[in-house]
Design a protein around this motif. Structure first.
Motif, PDB file in Angstrom:
ATOM      1  N   ILE A 213      -4.749  55.662   2.193  1.00 52.02           N
ATOM      2  CA  ILE A 213      -3.484  55.611   1.453  1.00 52.02           C
ATOM      3  C   ILE A 213      -3.261  56.992   0.879  1.00 52.02           C
ATOM      4  O   ILE A 213      -4.002  57.450   0.008  1.00 52.02           O
ATOM      5  CB  ILE A 213      -3.524  54.559   0.322  1.00 52.02           C
ATOM      6  N   SER A 214      -2.232  57.667   1.369  1.00 56.29           N
ATOM      7  CA  SER A 214      -2.017  59.062   0.981  1.00 56.29           C
ATOM      8  C   SER A 214      -1.026  59.224  -0.159  1.00 56.29           C
ATOM      9  O   SER A 214      -0.804  60.328  -0.638  1.00 56.29           O
ATOM     10  CB  SER A 214      -1.521  59.864   2.190  1.00 56.29           C
ATOM     11  N   GLN A 215      -0.441  58.118  -0.606  1.00 55.76           N
ATOM     12  CA  GLN A 215       0.588  58.180  -1.650  1.00 55.76           C
ATOM     13  C   GLN A 215       1.697  59.166  -1.257  1.00 55.76           C
ATOM     14  O   GLN A 215       2.120  60.008  -2.031  1.00 55.76           O
ATOM     15  CB  GLN A 215      -0.015  58.591  -2.991  1.00 55.76           C
ATOM     16  N   SER A 216       2.135  59.013  -0.031  1.00 57.58           N
ATOM     17  CA  SER A 216       3.207  59.867   0.471  1.00 57.58           C
ATOM     18  C   SER A 216       4.525  59.542  -0.236  1.00 57.58           C
ATOM     19  O   SER A 216       4.641  58.541  -0.951  1.00 57.58           O
ATOM     20  CB  SER A 216       3.367  59.639   1.982  1.00 57.58           C
ATOM     21  N   LYS A 217       5.498  60.372  -0.016  1.00 53.46           N
ATOM     22  CA  LYS A 217       6.817  60.140  -0.609  1.00 53.46           C
ATOM     23  C   LYS A 217       7.377  58.805  -0.132  1.00 53.46           C
ATOM     24  O   LYS A 217       7.949  58.036  -0.925  1.00 53.46           O
ATOM     25  CB  LYS A 217       7.769  61.278  -0.225  1.00 53.46           C
ATOM     26  N   GLU A 218       7.173  58.504   1.157  1.00 50.73           N
ATOM     27  CA  GLU A 218       7.642  57.245   1.719  1.00 50.73           C
ATOM     28  C   GLU A 218       6.981  56.054   1.025  1.00 50.73           C
ATOM     29  O   GLU A 218       7.628  55.054   0.696  1.00 50.73           O
ATOM     30  CB  GLU A 218       7.335  57.214   3.225  1.00 50.73           C
ATOM     31  N   PHE A 219       5.685  56.168   0.766  1.00 47.24           N
ATOM     32  CA  PHE A 219       4.933  55.102   0.093  1.00 47.24           C
ATOM     33  C   PHE A 219       5.496  54.852  -1.296  1.00 47.24           C
ATOM     34  O   PHE A 219       5.727  53.699  -1.699  1.00 47.24           O
ATOM     35  CB  PHE A 219       3.456  55.490   0.011  1.00 47.24           C
ATOM     36  N   ASN A 220       5.729  55.911  -2.040  1.00 51.60           N
ATOM     37  CA  ASN A 220       6.225  55.766  -3.411  1.00 51.60           C
ATOM     38  C   ASN A 220       7.655  55.242  -3.456  1.00 51.60           C
ATOM     39  O   ASN A 220       7.999  54.425  -4.318  1.00 51.60           O
ATOM     40  CB  ASN A 220       6.124  57.106  -4.140  1.00 51.60           C
ATOM     41  N   VAL A 221       8.475  55.698  -2.525  1.00 56.02           N
ATOM     42  CA  VAL A 221       9.875  55.240  -2.492  1.00 56.02           C
ATOM     43  C   VAL A 221       9.929  53.741  -2.184  1.00 56.02           C
ATOM     44  O   VAL A 221      10.632  52.979  -2.861  1.00 56.02           O
ATOM     45  CB  VAL A 221      10.688  56.036  -1.442  1.00 56.02           C
TER      46      VAL A 221
END
Length: 394
Positions: free
Chosen positions: A326-334
């Motif tokens: 889980i990289s906490q990418s921008k997509e994940f946070n959005v």
């Protein structure tokens, strides 16, 4: 004569006795006057003296050097393995280790994980940092795992031309300095293989640093849940903590029965004395890491979902493997924000609207930028949101 069992005896008297044993092993053995049985008896006596008077570091080193040198004289040509006590790190390259490594390299045997650890543990030029010394067993186990990953068939080392010479300087000054030559590569002169092994060692040292720091503050707590959650994932399979095993077994049962939405209160009952009374950020991370060591991800995970579980609330679990990142990418946070708001709308009238929930699930599944681990985490987060009273947290 006394039986030499008084630990307060002046060390100089012990050295006089030691010199007699040394002469027997070093000089008389060259004339075939010492049988293997007598060698074994003298070795046992030296180990007894070491146990009694080893607090004197100078005497302890003298005993170690005589034990290793005499083992080479009596046992080097046999298939007998040296006892662990003879393989202790010394101020100079352990001669037993040098011979064993030299034989392996001379015969074309690749340096496997056992030999690699033997090398770095007995090379005085190698400095092992605190985690390697404080967590010795975990360090060696992790190094073997990482080394096999890096060198599946072992590290091939080309024999060097310098031949191995070992020296023994007797404590007894009436005995001349002894030098023995072996038709073996002198591994003490090699630096390139050590540098390669040390790259693995450094990786393991860094991985064990959090666990080591915890033990530095809590020396007697190496088997606690708080300690084992700091272990690298590679060592999780061998955790023997009974509380952890009970937690894992309980989670396995719940997962097998498809009970993915768990009571936080019930979960914490299995933590025993280490169950937190209140759940703030630190405690939330602790709970999530325990579950992770057991092979499960959870929601909420304060690190990923910016929300923490309530002791009287629910927590959702899912199977998690080490390769599910889980990289906490921008997509994940959005998408996480969309799920939070969407779940609030879906249950706004205390009734879950399935069409809206399916729409939210589709947002997760249709994303091409999310990893499998991120999708599993977000699906669990959605389930948790749907089973948690509405608020603006997270």
């Amino acid at each position: 004569a006394s039986d030499r069992t008084d630990p307060t005896l002046n060390i100089n008297y012990i050295l006089l006795y030691f010199c007699g044993l040394e002469r027997r092993l070093v000089v008389d053995s060259e004339n075939n006057l010492v049988s293997i049985d007598e060698y074994s008896a003298i070795t046992e006596e030296l180990l007894r003296l070491k146990a009694l008077y080893g607090s004197n570091s100078s005497f302890d080193r003298k005993v170690d050097r005589l034990l290793t040198y005499s083992w080479v004289l009596f046992c080097n040509e046999s298939n007998q393995q040296p006892p662990d006590v003879l393989m202790n790190r010394q101020y100079e390259f352990n001669i037993i280790a040098a011979i064993k490594l030299g034989k392996a390299i001379a015969s074309g045997v690749a340096i496997d994980s056992e030999l690699a650890m033997l090398w770095i543990n007995n090379d005085p030029e190698v400095y092992l940092r605190t985690p390697a010394q404080r967590c010795k067993n975990e360090f060696l186990e992790l190094c073997k795992i990482k080394y096999k990953e890096k060198y599946p068939v072992g590290l091939t080392v080309k024999p060097n031309k310098t031949r191995l010479t070992i020296n023994y300087r007797p404590v007894n000054e009436s005995i001349e300095w002894i030098e023995k030559n072996f038709d073996l590569p002198d591994v003490t002169m090699l630096s390139a293989p050590v540098k390669k092994i040390m790259k693995v060692v450094e990786t393991c040292t860094v991985a064990l640093d959090p666990y080591s720091r915890y033990l530095g503050r809590n020396a007697e707590s190496n088997e606690s849940l708080a300690a084992i959650v700091l272990l690298p994932d590679e060592l999780s399979k061998n955790i023997s903590n009974t509380v952890f095993i009970k937690i894992k077994n309980w989670l396995d049962v719940q997962y097998s029965e498809n009970n993915l939405v768990l009571s936080v209160e019930e979960l914490l009952l299995h933590f025993g004395d280490e169950a937190p009374m209140k759940i703030n950020k630190k405690e939330s991370i602790f709970i999530a890491r325990v579950l992770e060591k057991a092979g499960y991800g959870c929601a909420p995970d304060v690190y990923y979902h910016q929300a923490k579980p309530d002791r009287n609330g629910k927590i959702v679990i899912y199977r998690k493997s080490s390769d599910q990142t889980i990289s906490q990418s921008k997509e994940f946070n959005v998408i996480g924000t969309i799920l939070r708001l969407g779940a609030m709308v879906a249950v706004v009238d205390n009734h879950i609207h399935e069409l809206e929930v399916e729409y939210l699930k589709e947002i997760i599944d249709s994303s091409v930028d999310l990893s499998i681990g991120e999708k599993l985490s977000l699906h669990s987060y959605l389930i948790w949101r749907l089973n948690t009273p509405i608020n603006m947290i997270g």
